[in-house]
Design an enzyme around this catalytic site. Structure first.
Site, PDB file in Angstrom:
ATOM      1  N   GLU A  32      61.207 -65.970  55.111  1.00 38.66           N
ATOM      2  CA  GLU A  32      60.708 -64.688  54.603  1.00 38.66           C
ATOM      3  C   GLU A  32      61.677 -64.123  53.565  1.00 38.66           C
ATOM      4  OE1 GLU A  32      60.444 -62.638  58.318  1.00 38.66           O
ATOM      5  OE2 GLU A  32      58.902 -64.011  59.053  1.00 38.66           O
ATOM      6  N   GLU A  60      56.701 -65.833  61.833  1.00 41.26           N
ATOM      7  CA  GLU A  60      57.778 -66.682  62.389  1.00 41.26           C
ATOM      8  C   GLU A  60      57.236 -67.889  63.129  1.00 41.26           C
ATOM      9  OE1 GLU A  60      57.717 -63.372  62.588  1.00 41.26           O
ATOM     10  OE2 GLU A  60      59.487 -62.757  61.456  1.00 41.26           O
ATOM     11  N   PHE A 110      66.298 -62.391  61.098  1.00 41.78           N
ATOM     12  CA  PHE A 110      67.134 -61.840  62.167  1.00 41.78           C
ATOM     13  C   PHE A 110      66.865 -62.646  63.432  1.00 41.78           C
ATOM     14  CE2 PHE A 110      67.020 -58.264  59.286  1.00 41.78           C
ATOM     15  CZ  PHE A 110      68.232 -57.606  59.456  1.00 41.78           C
ATOM     16  N   ASP A 160      66.775 -61.772  66.331  1.00 44.16           N
ATOM     17  CA  ASP A 160      65.883 -61.029  67.219  1.00 44.16           C
ATOM     18  C   ASP A 160      64.430 -61.468  67.063  1.00 44.16           C
ATOM     19  OD1 ASP A 160      67.904 -58.367  67.633  1.00 44.16           O
ATOM     20  OD2 ASP A 160      68.091 -59.468  65.757  1.00 44.16           O
ATOM     21  N   HIS A 195      67.488 -55.636  65.864  1.00 45.81           N
ATOM     22  CA  HIS A 195      68.057 -56.348  64.711  1.00 45.81           C
ATOM     23  C   HIS A 195      69.549 -56.624  64.913  1.00 45.81           C
ATOM     24  CE1 HIS A 195      64.354 -54.862  62.872  1.00 45.81           C
ATOM     25  NE2 HIS A 195      64.556 -55.662  61.834  1.00 45.81           N
TER      26      HIS A 195
END
Lengths: 334, 339
Positions: A37, A68, A91, A93, A137
């Site tokens: 991304e 994702e 990230f 996360d 994050h």
């Protein structure tokens, strides 16, 4: 090789070492491509892939949709059919969005197929707290990955190691997660210009010592080193080990050190309960019980989401002072 | 058998091929179901009986260089892609001679060499993987200077289109114009839940518009109808014109698991009988005989030959070695010089 061995002719900051690692991985293999991304024209939100889109073009450096699961699926399918995917999950996360593709597809496909598939996939992702980015994050979720057979996990904490980790991962025929540390982005270090790799599953002895072994990874390696300086002032000689590879884990180097120092402290930024430190502590207890002068101790984040407010975040993340305090406690110096 | 889709009328060769593939699937599955119920095939089998026209109608257009991803109901896809019965039964029995050396079983049966990237125990996990394979196809065609691309075909059910992974894959395939043909086997049920209870649309092809790709509907009980719809979509994909969503309306003749099921009541005998009256193999055999492509005896000979192959294959599988527990950790990772 360790950082100390690297030629000192040039310094790069951590972010530029990332860029150079990916650039050289793309240069050396025409079947390698990168996707993620905002990694194309924009060069990633962290600026870590700047210039790659211009150099390699849109066929090899691809902006993906914010998908994702689709990104890891892309890597699985492309990897199993002959390409060398390098994908970015912005990230760490966000791996919650693609855990099925990671755990049930990427990690298992080779085994489930009886060894008939090869998954030469590199996943780059940014972990850790310290930038006040709050609970979604800032996490260190490496234990989730280390618990999954089929994956390899490296967590480089220097500019040298991050470039070497990326090239190692790109050349490796297995899925490798390179878990980078956003708190280290501006950290400079010696980085050779030519491509180089790291030995997979080999820990680094960052500092040699006699009285205590601190095992730390990621950003905590730097806090552990600072803690070692504080302890040195109090006359404690500290050995600091960076496992670097959390899967496979270099148990031997850790055990050898503890056998010498007779005391062990394990440090990480992830929450303490069920963290990779629990595995390291268990292995030390199993394999060097007779050498230990005190129970293995751990310093890690409390069992809470990462808080936003800077004062809370600072209190949440382990630091050199907390590490030194815990070290003194187990050494009976507190 | 690629490049058949120029003509909308299938050749005699194609009609026979469709028949052969469907008959192979039907008998393979019926015998597999019996073996499961006799306790010879461990674990659970999700059988493809009733849906044979879909896999066969698509697969006639594909070569070993084209990839498919499959579902938990995946035997039919592998049979239609040329799977050998010996290695398939051996896999169902957990034997070392199976396609996956007994490490995968029914829900992960695969043959990467022939482009079969696995049955999959996770609903909608296949489409993102097929998108990755299609990306490879486009990438390799570019660097090898080929105009025609290999094609990736994910098979999935109506239930899978409610998963986010399907949506992500469809969007990525469309935005990058990848050579993918999304084949939805709409059998009216997501496991035991009726389509009208799990989504507010009846035609899944409607979803294609939301991704900017064509969506077509065909009769999934008619091998020729599937062959025609899939052929057109595969041709588009090969020529770089991007993905298509092909919805095949079909029905499962047996339960979600096994031949006689697990005793749940979620559909009526009347509904089942109405669909059984449209049995894809019986319909197709009627057509073959009416068109004079095959005689009744020739049709019967196909069944007999397939049953003979099955008997030999089951014997082979039963006599095959079991995996050695000492090898349990093999293939978790690809070995490297360093490791």
């Amino acid at each position: 090789m360790t950082t100390a061995d690297a030629p000192a002719e040039r310094q790069l900051v951590y972010t530029l070492a990332i860029t150079e690692g990916v650039r050289q991985a793309l240069q050396e293999d025409p079947l390698a491509f990168m996707a993620g991304e905002d990694i194309g024209e924009a060069g990633s939100v962290f600026g870590i892939y700047r210039g790659l889109y211009d150099e390699f073009g849109p066929d090899r450096v691809l902006d993906t949709p914010i998908s994702e699961s689709g990104i890891i699926g892309l890597a699985v399918g492309a990897g199993a059919t002959g390409l060398k995917p390098i994908v970015d999950i912005m990230f760490m996360d966000f791996i919650g969005e693609c855990m099925d593709e990671i755990v049930n597809q990427l990690a298992k496909m080779r085994y489930m197929f009886g060894g008939k598939a090869t998954l030469p996939v590199t996943v780059l992702t940014m972990s850790g707290a310290g930038l006040n980015l709050a609970a979604q994050h800032s996490q260190s979720l490496e234990a989730w990955l280390c618990h999954t057979p089929g994956l390899k996990v490296v967590m480089p904490a220097t500019a040298y190691d991050v470039k070497g980790a990326i090239i190692t991962a790109a050349r490796e025929p297995n899925p490798v997660f390179v878990v980078m540390c956003k708190g280290l982005m501006a950290l400079p270090g010696d980085v050779p210009e030519e491509p180089y790799t790291l030995p997979i599953g080999k820990a680094k002895v960052v500092r040699e010592g006699e009285g205590l072994t601190i095992v730390a990874h990621g950003r905590m390696i730097h806090e552990a080193t600072k803690a070692a300086d504080l302890l040195e002032a109090d006359g404690v000689s500290v050995e600091v080990i960076d496992p670097l590879w959390l899967q496979p884990l270099d148990t031997e180097t850790i055990i050898n050190s503890v056998s010498k120092t007779h005391n062990a402290l394990v440090v990480h930024e992830a929450v303490r309960f069920g963290g990779i430190g629990a595995e390291i502590a268990a292995q030390i207890a199993e394999l060097s019980f007779d050498y230990l002068d005190a129970p293995v101790a751990r310093v890690a984040a409390p069992f809470s989401p990462v808080p936003f407010s800077p004062v809370l975040e600072q209190s949440y993340v382990p630091n050199a002072e907390r590490i030194a305090t815990e070290a003194k406690r187990i050494l009976g110096l507190g | 058998m690629a490049n058949t889709s120029q003509a909308m009328e299938p050749s005699e060769e194609v009609l026979k091929d469709l028949h052969f593939r469907m008959v192979r699937i039907r008998h393979f599955e019926e015998e597999a179901g019996k073996l499961m119920e006799q306790g010879k095939s461990p674990g659970a089998l999700h059988l493809y009986i009733g849906e044979e026209a879909v896999a066969s109608g698509v697969m006639v257009h594909l070569s070993d260089n084209d990839q498919i991803t499959s579902t938990h109901r995946g035997h039919g896809h592998l049979v239609a892609k040329g799977g050998e019965f010996k290695r398939m039964y051996a896999e169902l029995f957990g034997r070392e001679t199976g396609y996956n050396k007994g490490r995968g079983g029914s829900m992960h049966i695969s043959n990467v060499d022939a482009g079969m990237l696995g049955a999959n125990g996770i609903v909608a996990a296949g489409p993102p993987i097929a998108v990755g394979a299609a990306f490879s196809n486009k990438y390799l065609a570019r660097i090898e200077g080929r105009d025609q691309m290999n094609v990736a075909v994910p098979f999935f059910g109506d239930g899978a289109t409610n998963e986010g992974a399907f949506h992500e894959a469809a969007n990525m395939a469309a935005v990058w114009k990848l050579p993918v043909v999304f084949v939805c086997e709409n059998n009216g049920f997501g496991e035991f839940t009726r389509q009208e209870d799990h989504q507010a649309i009846s035609d899944i092809a409607d979803r294609a518009a939301g991704y900017g790709m064509p969506g077509v509907i065909c009769d999934g009980m008619d091998a020729v109808a599937v062959w025609e719809a899939a052929g057109e979509a595969i041709e588009r994909a090969r020529n770089g014109e991007g993905p298509t969503l092909v919805e095949c309306k079909t029905y499962r003749f047996v339960d979600h698991v096994g031949l006689s099921g697990i005793g749940l009541h979620y559909r009526t005998d009347e509904e089942l009988e109405a669909w059984r009256a449209r049995d894809p193999i019986e319909q197709h055999e009627k057509r073959l005989i009416e068109l004079g492509v095959m005689t009744q005896d020739e049709v019967q000979a196909v069944h007999d030959a397939v049953m003979e192959d099955i008997a030999e294959s089951i014997e082979f599988a039963e006599n095959s070695p079991l995996p050695d527990p000492a090898d349990l950790l093999n293939d978790v990772y690809t070995p490297t010089a360093a490791s």
